[in-house]
Design a protein around this motif. Sequence first.
Motif, PDB file in Angstrom:
ATOM      1  N   MET A 194       0.817  -1.214   0.000  1.00  0.00           N
ATOM      2  CA  MET A 194       0.000   0.000   0.000  1.00  0.00           C
ATOM      3  C   MET A 194       0.848   1.260   0.000  1.00  0.00           C
ATOM      4  O   MET A 194       0.383   2.315  -0.423  1.00  0.00           O
ATOM      5  CB  MET A 194      -0.909   0.015   1.216  1.00  0.00           C
ATOM      6  N   TRP A 195       2.086   1.198   0.452  1.00  0.00           N
ATOM      7  CA  TRP A 195       2.847   2.420   0.710  1.00  0.00           C
ATOM      8  C   TRP A 195       3.097   3.237  -0.540  1.00  0.00           C
ATOM      9  O   TRP A 195       3.078   4.454  -0.512  1.00  0.00           O
ATOM     10  CB  TRP A 195       4.160   2.095   1.408  1.00  0.00           C
ATOM     11  N   VAL A 196       3.302   2.535  -1.662  1.00  0.00           N
ATOM     12  CA  VAL A 196       3.574   3.290  -2.882  1.00  0.00           C
ATOM     13  C   VAL A 196       2.343   4.102  -3.304  1.00  0.00           C
ATOM     14  O   VAL A 196       2.457   5.183  -3.868  1.00  0.00           O
ATOM     15  CB  VAL A 196       4.072   2.357  -3.998  1.00  0.00           C
ATOM     16  N   PHE A 197       1.156   3.580  -2.969  1.00  0.00           N
ATOM     17  CA  PHE A 197      -0.059   4.336  -3.290  1.00  0.00           C
ATOM     18  C   PHE A 197      -0.289   5.461  -2.283  1.00  0.00           C
ATOM     19  O   PHE A 197      -0.900   6.473  -2.590  1.00  0.00           O
ATOM     20  CB  PHE A 197      -1.274   3.407  -3.291  1.00  0.00           C
ATOM     21  N   ALA A 198       0.197   5.236  -1.053  1.00  0.00           N
ATOM     22  CA  ALA A 198      -0.031   6.229  -0.007  1.00  0.00           C
ATOM     23  C   ALA A 198       0.943   7.389  -0.116  1.00  0.00           C
ATOM     24  O   ALA A 198       0.680   8.478   0.377  1.00  0.00           O
ATOM     25  CB  ALA A 198       0.095   5.578   1.365  1.00  0.00           C
ATOM     26  N   LEU A 199       2.076   7.154  -0.779  1.00  0.00           N
ATOM     27  CA  LEU A 199       3.165   8.121  -0.716  1.00  0.00           C
ATOM     28  C   LEU A 199       2.814   9.530  -1.203  1.00  0.00           C
ATOM     29  O   LEU A 199       3.153  10.498  -0.513  1.00  0.00           O
ATOM     30  CB  LEU A 199       4.375   7.577  -1.470  1.00  0.00           C
ATOM     31  N   PRO A 200       2.134   9.696  -2.362  1.00  0.00           N
ATOM     32  CA  PRO A 200       1.796  11.063  -2.766  1.00  0.00           C
ATOM     33  C   PRO A 200       0.961  11.786  -1.708  1.00  0.00           C
ATOM     34  O   PRO A 200       1.243  12.939  -1.370  1.00  0.00           O
ATOM     35  CB  PRO A 200       0.984  10.872  -4.051  1.00  0.00           C
ATOM     36  N   GLY A 201      -0.008  11.084  -1.150  1.00  0.00           N
ATOM     37  CA  GLY A 201      -0.837  11.682  -0.106  1.00  0.00           C
ATOM     38  C   GLY A 201      -0.029  12.014   1.133  1.00  0.00           C
ATOM     39  O   GLY A 201      -0.141  13.098   1.696  1.00  0.00           O
ATOM     40  N   LEU A 202       0.821  11.069   1.552  1.00  0.00           N
ATOM     41  CA  LEU A 202       1.622  11.302   2.752  1.00  0.00           C
ATOM     42  C   LEU A 202       2.573  12.472   2.543  1.00  0.00           C
ATOM     43  O   LEU A 202       2.819  13.256   3.456  1.00  0.00           O
ATOM     44  CB  LEU A 202       2.416  10.041   3.105  1.00  0.00           C
ATOM     45  N   SER A 203       3.098  12.568   1.329  1.00  0.00           N
ATOM     46  CA  SER A 203       4.010  13.677   1.034  1.00  0.00           C
ATOM     47  C   SER A 203       3.295  15.011   1.203  1.00  0.00           C
ATOM     48  O   SER A 203       3.836  15.951   1.799  1.00  0.00           O
ATOM     49  CB  SER A 203       4.546  13.506  -0.384  1.00  0.00           C
ATOM     50  N   ASN A 204       2.040  15.078   0.713  1.00  0.00           N
ATOM     51  CA  ASN A 204       1.267  16.319   0.879  1.00  0.00           C
ATOM     52  C   ASN A 204       1.007  16.618   2.342  1.00  0.00           C
ATOM     53  O   ASN A 204       1.110  17.757   2.777  1.00  0.00           O
ATOM     54  CB  ASN A 204      -0.072  16.195   0.167  1.00  0.00           C
ATOM     55  N   THR A 273       9.807   7.803  -3.445  1.00  0.00           N
ATOM     56  CA  THR A 273       8.853   7.213  -4.378  1.00  0.00           C
ATOM     57  C   THR A 273       9.569   6.282  -5.333  1.00  0.00           C
ATOM     58  O   THR A 273       9.107   5.174  -5.625  1.00  0.00           O
ATOM     59  CB  THR A 273       8.150   8.321  -5.186  1.00  0.00           C
ATOM     60  N   LEU A 274      10.722   6.744  -5.814  1.00  0.00           N
ATOM     61  CA  LEU A 274      11.496   5.941  -6.751  1.00  0.00           C
ATOM     62  C   LEU A 274      11.895   4.626  -6.096  1.00  0.00           C
ATOM     63  O   LEU A 274      11.768   3.548  -6.679  1.00  0.00           O
ATOM     64  CB  LEU A 274      12.741   6.733  -7.165  1.00  0.00           C
ATOM     65  N   ARG A 275      12.371   4.698  -4.873  1.00  0.00           N
ATOM     66  CA  ARG A 275      12.817   3.500  -4.154  1.00  0.00           C
ATOM     67  C   ARG A 275      11.670   2.530  -3.927  1.00  0.00           C
ATOM     68  O   ARG A 275      11.819   1.317  -4.067  1.00  0.00           O
ATOM     69  CB  ARG A 275      13.386   3.900  -2.798  1.00  0.00           C
ATOM     70  N   MET A 276      10.515   3.097  -3.542  1.00  0.00           N
ATOM     71  CA  MET A 276       9.386   2.243  -3.181  1.00  0.00           C
ATOM     72  C   MET A 276       8.772   1.587  -4.392  1.00  0.00           C
ATOM     73  O   MET A 276       8.042   0.614  -4.265  1.00  0.00           O
ATOM     74  CB  MET A 276       8.326   3.089  -2.482  1.00  0.00           C
ATOM     75  N   SER A 277       9.019   2.180  -5.571  1.00  0.00           N
ATOM     76  CA  SER A 277       8.395   1.635  -6.769  1.00  0.00           C
ATOM     77  C   SER A 277       9.061   0.336  -7.210  1.00  0.00           C
ATOM     78  O   SER A 277       8.530  -0.371  -8.062  1.00  0.00           O
ATOM     79  CB  SER A 277       8.469   2.650  -7.906  1.00  0.00           C
ATOM     80  N   HIS A 278      10.228   0.017  -6.644  1.00  0.00           N
ATOM     81  CA  HIS A 278      10.914  -1.221  -7.031  1.00  0.00           C
ATOM     82  C   HIS A 278      10.032  -2.424  -6.753  1.00  0.00           C
ATOM     83  O   HIS A 278       9.536  -2.597  -5.646  1.00  0.00           O
ATOM     84  CB  HIS A 278      12.223  -1.364  -6.249  1.00  0.00           C
ATOM     85  N   ALA A 283       3.107   1.128 -13.039  1.00  0.00           N
ATOM     86  CA  ALA A 283       3.830   1.495 -14.257  1.00  0.00           C
ATOM     87  C   ALA A 283       5.287   1.815 -13.941  1.00  0.00           C
ATOM     88  O   ALA A 283       6.211   1.378 -14.635  1.00  0.00           O
ATOM     89  CB  ALA A 283       3.149   2.703 -14.910  1.00  0.00           C
ATOM     90  N   GLU A 284       5.490   2.582 -12.855  1.00  0.00           N
ATOM     91  CA  GLU A 284       6.850   2.959 -12.486  1.00  0.00           C
ATOM     92  C   GLU A 284       7.661   1.717 -12.117  1.00  0.00           C
ATOM     93  O   GLU A 284       8.822   1.569 -12.516  1.00  0.00           O
ATOM     94  CB  GLU A 284       6.794   3.935 -11.301  1.00  0.00           C
ATOM     95  N   GLY A 285       7.039   0.800 -11.391  1.00  0.00           N
ATOM     96  CA  GLY A 285       7.712  -0.437 -11.008  1.00  0.00           C
ATOM     97  C   GLY A 285       8.103  -1.241 -12.234  1.00  0.00           C
ATOM     98  O   GLY A 285       9.215  -1.799 -12.313  1.00  0.00           O
ATOM     99  N   GLU A 286       7.217  -1.277 -13.208  1.00  0.00           N
ATOM    100  CA  GLU A 286       7.479  -2.011 -14.439  1.00  0.00           C
ATOM    101  C   GLU A 286       8.681  -1.407 -15.173  1.00  0.00           C
ATOM    102  O   GLU A 286       9.551  -2.114 -15.676  1.00  0.00           O
ATOM    103  CB  GLU A 286       6.215  -1.957 -15.308  1.00  0.00           C
ATOM    104  N   ARG A 287       8.719  -0.070 -15.204  1.00  0.00           N
ATOM    105  CA  ARG A 287       9.825   0.606 -15.887  1.00  0.00           C
ATOM    106  C   ARG A 287      11.152   0.290 -15.217  1.00  0.00           C
ATOM    107  O   ARG A 287      12.155   0.014 -15.871  1.00  0.00           O
ATOM    108  CB  ARG A 287       9.588   2.115 -15.880  1.00  0.00           C
ATOM    109  N   LEU A 288      11.145   0.320 -13.883  1.00  0.00           N
ATOM    110  CA  LEU A 288      12.374   0.034 -13.140  1.00  0.00           C
ATOM    111  C   LEU A 288      12.827  -1.402 -13.393  1.00  0.00           C
ATOM    112  O   LEU A 288      14.009  -1.687 -13.518  1.00  0.00           O
ATOM    113  CB  LEU A 288      12.145   0.269 -11.644  1.00  0.00           C
ATOM    114  N   ARG A 289      11.823  -2.308 -13.492  1.00  0.00           N
ATOM    115  CA  ARG A 289      12.148  -3.714 -13.721  1.00  0.00           C
ATOM    116  C   ARG A 289      12.829  -3.876 -15.075  1.00  0.00           C
ATOM    117  O   ARG A 289      13.847  -4.532 -15.204  1.00  0.00           O
ATOM    118  CB  ARG A 289      10.859  -4.533 -13.666  1.00  0.00           C
ATOM    119  N   ARG A 290      12.289  -3.204 -16.108  1.00  0.00           N
ATOM    120  CA  ARG A 290      12.872  -3.290 -17.457  1.00  0.00           C
ATOM    121  C   ARG A 290      14.291  -2.764 -17.447  1.00  0.00           C
ATOM    122  O   ARG A 290      15.183  -3.322 -18.044  1.00  0.00           O
ATOM    123  CB  ARG A 290      12.049  -2.455 -18.435  1.00  0.00           C
TER     124      ARG A 290
END
Lengths: 294, 283
Positions: A194-204, A273-278, A283-290
């Motif tokens: 859940m954290w990757v989804f929560a991060l934008p909100g938590l950042s605000n 956010t970048l770290r958590m997307s691993h 979509a971001e996670g997929e990009r990092l995986r590629r």
Amino acid sequence: MFQFCADPSILPDWQWFACYLTSGTHLAFYRSFLVVMLLLVVVAPLALGMGMLGALALRSHFLPFNWVGQGYVNLVRGVPDIVFFLFVPIALGQGIEWVLHQINCPDWDQPIRQGNDFIVCREAKMPPVGASAWVRNVYGFAMAVVAFALVFGAFVANTLYGAMRAVPRAQIETAEAYGMTRAQAFRRIVLPQMWVFALPGLSNIWQILIKSTPLLFLLGIQDAVFWARELGGAKTSLFTYPHPDWRVWYFMALLVFYLFLTWASERGFGWLTLRMSHGQATAEGERLRRKAVA
Amino acid sequence: MRTCAESFQSYVLRPLGRDYGENLLPRGLDITFCDQLFLIGGGLIWNVYFAGVAIFFGFFLATAVALAKFSQSPWLNRPAGAFVFFFRGSPLFIQFFFFYSAFVLLPRVGIEIPLGFTTLTLHTSALTTAQVGALFVLILNTTAYSAELFYGALRAIPKGDLEAADAYGLTGFARFRRIVWPNMLRLSWPSYTNEAIFLTHSTTLVFLSAFPARQQSGEAFYYARYFVDQTFNPFVAYPLVAAYFILLTLAIIGTFGLVNIRLNRHLPRPQRARIRFRPQYLR
């Protein structure tokens, strides 16, 4: 601070400023920035904890819990946060004294509220009668922390609740297919993702938290705003360092401090956010995986 | 002791100044529940004034700033970006202090504005009053936050709509008025509603910062705090002011919801964005 500061009235400009900016009150002013940082560091985990409880209450199928969660979150959102910041410390303080009064002085015959006075017996006073200034400051600060945690806990609860629901349904269905219970699926599947989804909100929310720290001033804590007003006001020649009204410069310094703080935390959250997307199913996670494969 | 009707008479318009009610505010043991109810309620006049006027001017300014930030020219988007960064990155509370102490230092002059039929004289000293100075800060503040929302919406305008505008030969202002602007508003409206709520809530800070409450005429929270200081009982005045603000919040949600329905009226029902009181906290 410096040797030459003995008689500031005869100093040339740069030495005058060197002495002025290192005077005892200015050192207290610099320390008050640390108080702001301390508040942030203490409130953040508490608010996260409160938010987690709130989100669990919102998710709960047990109706009373659900109502408590709904009530808590919506009440805090519908009312200006400053009302809570001023209400909670005084209400909590009176509550604590009332409880101590009931415990310590059961044979007290007068009412506690007499007209406009709130009278409890000597043993029930908080902080205790004769406590040092240090204890009083910590007590006041702790009250402020509770108020902040309560308000920001409600914000966090909303965000975490949304994040829990944003975890792809297929992930939970897979967990069920493996025979996990609702609690197990929550602990092993929802919670880590859940954290990757929560991060934008938590950042605000973090940004809002930073920007509400100056309200500490209203709780009578000697924070940066207090010192800026104190030091910036015009000083007559009775003072060691007389100067005209310089408040505008002091508040400009505060603005710069807060701008830096919000700017830096924006960068920090970007990195997080970048770290958590691993390894996430986004979509971001997929990009990092590629990228990792290539 | 006053009756409720007397309190209403004496205090409901008192926030406008001494000429509109009792000279003095109720004090100490003399305070009744009705005094608190009506004086705090009357104070809402100023909350509505600050929020209403700031949102009105902020809306148009924000549209301009958002367009500037979205433009390709660095001469426009750099200053607009800096403006938004400054006001979104620092606390409103300190902005109040900063601007107040700056306004105090202004030379006291009257600026004459010829309006053709008459000449309007603006005194710089007016800026040190809450009704003008704090309003000025609030306008700039809400402009920055709304501009960021509008800017995000501008970037999210569906490509197909813009291509359709090109196909119809719409350019310039007509393209903006018929395609870009309605889309921008439609996309940002739920968050803009939240911004309006937040702004209304922050009007409580006006008299807590540097701006003086002349003749003890302040907004609702100013009076709530006054009563708590007088009675040392936070359990009446603060819940009262909280209840008033919940009503105000609901009123804002209702009004903005009507606009939202109008902005989305061309869309099939399931696609319409609903205003939910579960905001993405953007402030």
